[in-house]
Design a protein around this motif. Structure first.
Motif, PDB file in Angstrom:
ATOM      1  N   GLY A   1       0.873  -1.268   0.011  1.00 17.20           N
ATOM      2  CA  GLY A   1       0.041  -0.162   0.076  1.00 17.20           C
ATOM      3  C   GLY A   1       0.912   1.332   0.017  1.00 17.20           C
ATOM      4  O   GLY A   1       0.198   2.247   0.015  1.00 17.20           O
ATOM      5  N   GLY A   2       2.134   1.062  -0.227  1.00 14.05           N
ATOM      6  CA  GLY A   2       3.205   2.350  -0.043  1.00 14.05           C
ATOM      7  C   GLY A   2       3.058   2.941  -1.587  1.00 14.05           C
ATOM      8  O   GLY A   2       2.762   2.437  -2.461  1.00 14.05           O
ATOM      9  N   THR A   3       3.329   4.397  -1.527  1.00 17.24           N
ATOM     10  CA  THR A   3       3.732   5.103  -2.753  1.00 17.24           C
ATOM     11  C   THR A   3       4.890   5.705  -2.576  1.00 17.24           C
ATOM     12  O   THR A   3       5.330   6.274  -1.301  1.00 17.24           O
ATOM     13  N   VAL A   4       5.799   5.485  -3.745  1.00 15.32           N
ATOM     14  CA  VAL A   4       7.150   6.077  -3.723  1.00 15.32           C
ATOM     15  C   VAL A   4       7.319   6.794  -4.888  1.00 15.32           C
ATOM     16  O   VAL A   4       7.207   6.389  -6.033  1.00 15.32           O
ATOM     17  N   MET A   5       7.357   8.237  -4.725  1.00 17.01           N
ATOM     18  CA  MET A   5       7.675   9.050  -5.971  1.00 17.01           C
ATOM     19  C   MET A   5       9.151   9.054  -6.107  1.00 17.01           C
ATOM     20  O   MET A   5       9.980   9.390  -5.640  1.00 17.01           O
ATOM     21  N   LEU A   6       9.464   8.548  -7.587  1.00 12.81           N
ATOM     22  CA  LEU A   6      10.745   8.476  -8.044  1.00 12.81           C
ATOM     23  C   LEU A   6      11.020   9.729  -8.701  1.00 12.81           C
ATOM     24  O   LEU A   6      12.382  10.111  -8.820  1.00 12.81           O
ATOM     25  N   SER A   7      10.108  10.496  -9.465  1.00 12.35           N
ATOM     26  CA  SER A   7      10.348  11.677  -9.958  1.00 12.35           C
ATOM     27  C   SER A   7       9.277  12.581 -10.175  1.00 12.35           C
ATOM     28  O   SER A   7       8.147  12.127  -9.783  1.00 12.35           O
ATOM     29  N   GLU A   8       9.451  13.755 -10.211  1.00 18.01           N
ATOM     30  CA  GLU A   8       8.500  15.116 -10.506  1.00 18.01           C
ATOM     31  C   GLU A   8       8.812  16.142 -11.450  1.00 18.01           C
ATOM     32  O   GLU A   8      10.190  15.950 -11.763  1.00 18.01           O
ATOM     33  N   ASP A   9       8.138  16.843 -11.681  1.00 16.03           N
ATOM     34  CA  ASP A   9       8.278  18.088 -12.571  1.00 16.03           C
ATOM     35  C   ASP A   9       8.963  17.331 -13.880  1.00 16.03           C
ATOM     36  O   ASP A   9       9.819  18.066 -14.631  1.00 16.03           O
ATOM     37  N   LEU A  10       8.296  16.393 -14.551  1.00 15.81           N
ATOM     38  CA  LEU A  10       8.691  16.034 -15.805  1.00 15.81           C
ATOM     39  C   LEU A  10       7.373  16.502 -17.018  1.00 15.81           C
ATOM     40  O   LEU A  10       6.463  16.654 -16.444  1.00 15.81           O
ATOM     41  N   SER A  11       7.911  16.593 -18.240  1.00 16.98           N
ATOM     42  CA  SER A  11       6.826  16.506 -19.198  1.00 16.98           C
ATOM     43  C   SER A  11       6.253  15.239 -19.278  1.00 16.98           C
ATOM     44  O   SER A  11       6.853  14.212 -18.747  1.00 16.98           O
ATOM     45  N   GLU A  12       4.875  15.104 -19.840  1.00 12.83           N
ATOM     46  CA  GLU A  12       4.291  14.071 -20.002  1.00 12.83           C
ATOM     47  C   GLU A  12       4.904  12.710 -20.924  1.00 12.83           C
ATOM     48  O   GLU A  12       5.103  11.804 -20.248  1.00 12.83           O
ATOM     49  N   PRO A  13       5.593  13.123 -21.675  1.00 11.42           N
ATOM     50  CA  PRO A  13       6.323  12.109 -22.750  1.00 11.42           C
ATOM     51  C   PRO A  13       7.642  11.647 -21.679  1.00 11.42           C
ATOM     52  O   PRO A  13       7.847  10.482 -21.818  1.00 11.42           O
ATOM     53  N   GLN A  14       8.192  12.490 -21.115  1.00 14.59           N
ATOM     54  CA  GLN A  14       9.320  11.924 -20.422  1.00 14.59           C
ATOM     55  C   GLN A  14       8.923  11.139 -19.192  1.00 14.59           C
ATOM     56  O   GLN A  14       9.581  10.129 -18.941  1.00 14.59           O
ATOM     57  N   ALA A  15       7.648  11.444 -18.578  1.00 18.38           N
ATOM     58  CA  ALA A  15       7.290  10.677 -17.710  1.00 18.38           C
ATOM     59  C   ALA A  15       6.834   9.076 -18.091  1.00 18.38           C
ATOM     60  O   ALA A  15       7.323   8.233 -17.454  1.00 18.38           O
ATOM     61  N   ARG A  16       6.205   9.282 -19.263  1.00 16.58           N
ATOM     62  CA  ARG A  16       5.850   7.896 -19.691  1.00 16.58           C
ATOM     63  C   ARG A  16       6.899   6.980 -20.048  1.00 16.58           C
ATOM     64  O   ARG A  16       7.121   5.728 -20.156  1.00 16.58           O
ATOM     65  N   PHE A  17       8.114   7.851 -20.740  1.00 25.42           N
ATOM     66  CA  PHE A  17       9.085   7.014 -21.048  1.00 25.42           C
ATOM     67  C   PHE A  17       9.931   6.264 -19.939  1.00 25.42           C
ATOM     68  O   PHE A  17      10.344   5.424 -20.127  1.00 25.42           O
ATOM     69  N   SER A  18      10.056   7.111 -18.930  1.00 32.06           N
ATOM     70  CA  SER A  18      10.657   6.563 -17.704  1.00 32.06           C
ATOM     71  C   SER A  18       9.878   5.537 -17.054  1.00 32.06           C
ATOM     72  O   SER A  18      10.614   4.343 -16.698  1.00 32.06           O
ATOM     73  N   ALA A  19       8.573   5.670 -16.928  1.00 31.99           N
ATOM     74  CA  ALA A  19       7.775   4.308 -16.306  1.00 31.99           C
ATOM     75  C   ALA A  19       7.970   3.244 -17.200  1.00 31.99           C
ATOM     76  O   ALA A  19       7.799   2.275 -16.800  1.00 31.99           O
ATOM     77  N   VAL A  20       7.792   3.644 -18.756  1.00 34.92           N
ATOM     78  CA  VAL A  20       7.981   2.092 -19.478  1.00 34.92           C
ATOM     79  C   VAL A  20       9.050   1.388 -19.307  1.00 34.92           C
ATOM     80  O   VAL A  20       9.380   0.260 -19.446  1.00 34.92           O
ATOM     81  N   GLN A  21      10.407   2.360 -19.477  1.00 33.05           N
ATOM     82  CA  GLN A  21      11.618   1.818 -19.102  1.00 33.05           C
ATOM     83  C   GLN A  21      11.894   1.195 -17.678  1.00 33.05           C
ATOM     84  O   GLN A  21      12.567   0.040 -17.930  1.00 33.05           O
ATOM     85  N   LEU A  22      11.477   1.747 -16.890  1.00 32.75           N
ATOM     86  CA  LEU A  22      11.498   1.138 -15.282  1.00 32.75           C
ATOM     87  C   LEU A  22      10.565  -0.059 -15.545  1.00 32.75           C
ATOM     88  O   LEU A  22      11.180  -1.295 -14.774  1.00 32.75           O
ATOM     89  N   THR A  23       9.531  -0.051 -16.005  1.00 28.00           N
ATOM     90  CA  THR A  23       8.513  -1.519 -16.284  1.00 28.00           C
ATOM     91  C   THR A  23       9.262  -2.451 -16.837  1.00 28.00           C
ATOM     92  O   THR A  23       9.240  -3.688 -16.408  1.00 28.00           O
ATOM     93  N   MET A  24       9.769  -2.317 -17.922  1.00 27.62           N
ATOM     94  CA  MET A  24      10.679  -3.350 -18.700  1.00 27.62           C
ATOM     95  C   MET A  24      11.918  -3.638 -17.894  1.00 27.62           C
ATOM     96  O   MET A  24      12.183  -5.048 -17.991  1.00 27.62           O
ATOM     97  N   ALA A  25      12.512  -2.990 -17.309  1.00 30.74           N
ATOM     98  CA  ALA A  25      13.721  -3.413 -16.568  1.00 30.74           C
ATOM     99  C   ALA A  25      13.162  -4.343 -15.300  1.00 30.74           C
ATOM    100  O   ALA A  25      14.117  -5.275 -14.947  1.00 30.74           O
ATOM    101  N   LEU A  26      12.113  -3.955 -14.720  1.00 35.33           N
ATOM    102  CA  LEU A  26      11.718  -4.877 -13.777  1.00 35.33           C
ATOM    103  C   LEU A  26      11.218  -6.200 -14.095  1.00 35.33           C
ATOM    104  O   LEU A  26      11.536  -7.108 -13.719  1.00 35.33           O
TER     105      LEU A  26
END
Length: 89
Positions: free
Chosen positions: A37-62
């Motif tokens: 139930g925890g939430t950990v913010m990894l980054s803030e103040d990104l553009s939407e494309p940057q955030a989506r790219f980061s989330a996809v890359q992290l999900t693929m790495a996981l």
């Protein structure tokens, strides 16, 4: 300083339920949601494309990490061996 220092605890790959893009006051961010139930913010103040790219890359790495760990564990077991529950008094 690493992000582990910032969040105050290590999160194992098994604790991660999802990695998602979130809307923040400053723009968009990337958050990890945990199975407990925890939430950990990894980054803030990104553009939407940057955030989506980061989330996809992290999900693929996981996914790659989990797949490689399961392959490694399977290779470590003797051939024909099965896992059995052990009861200890």
């Amino acid at each position: 300083m690493s992000w582990l220092d910032l969040i105050g605890r290590q999160i194992g790959h098994a604790d991660i339920a999802s990695i998602e893009v979130t809307k923040t006051k400053e723009g968009f961010g990337v958050a990890i949601y945990t199975i407990w139930g925890g939430t950990v913010m990894l980054s803030e103040d990104l553009s939407e494309p940057q955030a989506r790219f980061s989330a996809v890359q992290l999900t693929m790495a996981l996914r790659e990490l989990r797949a490689s760990l399961s392959t490694f564990q399977a290779a470590q077991r003797p051939q024909g061996a099965t896992q059995q529950t052990a009861w200890i008094d």
